[in-house]
Write an enzyme that holds these catalytic residues in place. Structure first.
Site, mmCIF file in Angstrom:
data_model
loop_
_atom_site.group_PDB
_atom_site.id
_atom_site.type_symbol
_atom_site.label_atom_id
_atom_site.label_comp_id
_atom_site.label_asym_id
_atom_site.label_seq_id
_atom_site.Cartn_x
_atom_site.Cartn_y
_atom_site.Cartn_z
ATOM 1 C CG ASP A 112 -2.018 -1.035 1.141
ATOM 2 O OD1 ASP A 112 -2.020 -1.797 0.157
ATOM 3 O OD2 ASP A 112 -2.863 -1.092 2.051
ATOM 4 C CG ASP B 95 -12.983 -1.891 -1.140
ATOM 5 O OD1 ASP B 95 -12.444 -2.984 -1.395
ATOM 6 O OD2 ASP B 95 -12.535 -0.807 -1.534
#
Length: 247
Positions: A8, A130
């Protein structure tokens, strides 16, 4: 099933967030390319990159780092998510050597964009769903929609989407185990292969996914667990390979 290490990216560094909160970030490395090298040496067969700044800003911010990793490992499949909202951005990443682009927010708000992207870049598009309590979240998880993850997944079946990355927001970065039930339900409800994400803590969580015997689950993304040492990439991949051999 593939074990897919996550890198990330925030402000050029490799970080992990808890539950998607930008102000709850742990910096694990200032050199994401070196971090990619570490996971390649551990035997990973695919990398999951996320441009966190891009997810919040709606356009690529850490693109140079992504390109550097793709150039360093031309034979390694790389998937990138975060801030992918235009066909131009997809083209940029594909030209840079990225194997798959993950469309998240735009897939929820404008599903027809996924259709366009799949047509323009066949085999290159992954949809990132998500979810919180089964409902899809958008804009770096800042907004929860009224759209059910399963319904949206079915909507994309005819488009030729390569996979769905399914993340349970409540689990992500918390290392409390992946939401196996919801992941299996999604894989069984749709013909699109599913990559599990969020909450994987140790080898036991990988075993739980394997024990469901769900052919539709083709991978598991892991972040904090491999950075904090509660999961070993090589060991986890070996377990998955063993399961495949047994079948």
């Amino acid at each position: 099933m593939l074990i897919i290490p996550a890198i990330d990216l925030k402000d050029g560094a490799c970080v992990r967030l808890r539950q998607g909160l930008m102000d709850d970030a742990t910096v694990f490395s200032d050199d994401p390319v070196a971090m990619a090298a570490k996971w390649v040496q551990a035997g990973c067969r695919r990398l999951h990159l996320v441009d966190l700044n891009g997810a919040f800003e709606g356009q690529p911010v850490n693109g140079e780092v992504v390109t550097a990793i793709a150039k360093r490992y031309p034979d390694l499949p790389i998937q990138i998510g975060g801030g992918i909202r235009t066909l131009e951005t997809i083209e940029h990443y594909v030209r840079a050597g990225v194997s798959y682009v993950i469309i998240g927010t735009k897939a929820v708000k404008e599903p027809e964009f996924v259709t366009e992207a799949c047509r323009a870049f066949p085999g290159k598009v992954i949809v990132g769903l998500d979810a919180k309590d089964g409902f899809v979240a958008t804009d770096g998880w800042a907004e929860v929609s009224s759209v059910q993850a399963v319904d949206l997944a079915r909507r994309f079946e005819a488009d030729g989407v390569s996979a769905i990355v399914y993340t349970d927001i409540a689990k992500d970065g918390m290392m409390q185990g992946c939401n196996v039930e919801a992941t299996v339900a999604l894989a069984n409800a749709s013909r699109i292969p599913v990559i599990a994400s969020g909450g994987i803590h140790n080898i036991g969580d990988i075993q739980k996914l394997l024990d469901t015997n769900t052919p539709g689950i083709i991978g598991a993304i892991t972040g904090r667990a491999i950075y904090e040492g509660t999961l070993d990439v090589a060991e986890a991949q070996a377990l998955c390979d063993l399961k495949l051999k047994d079948e």
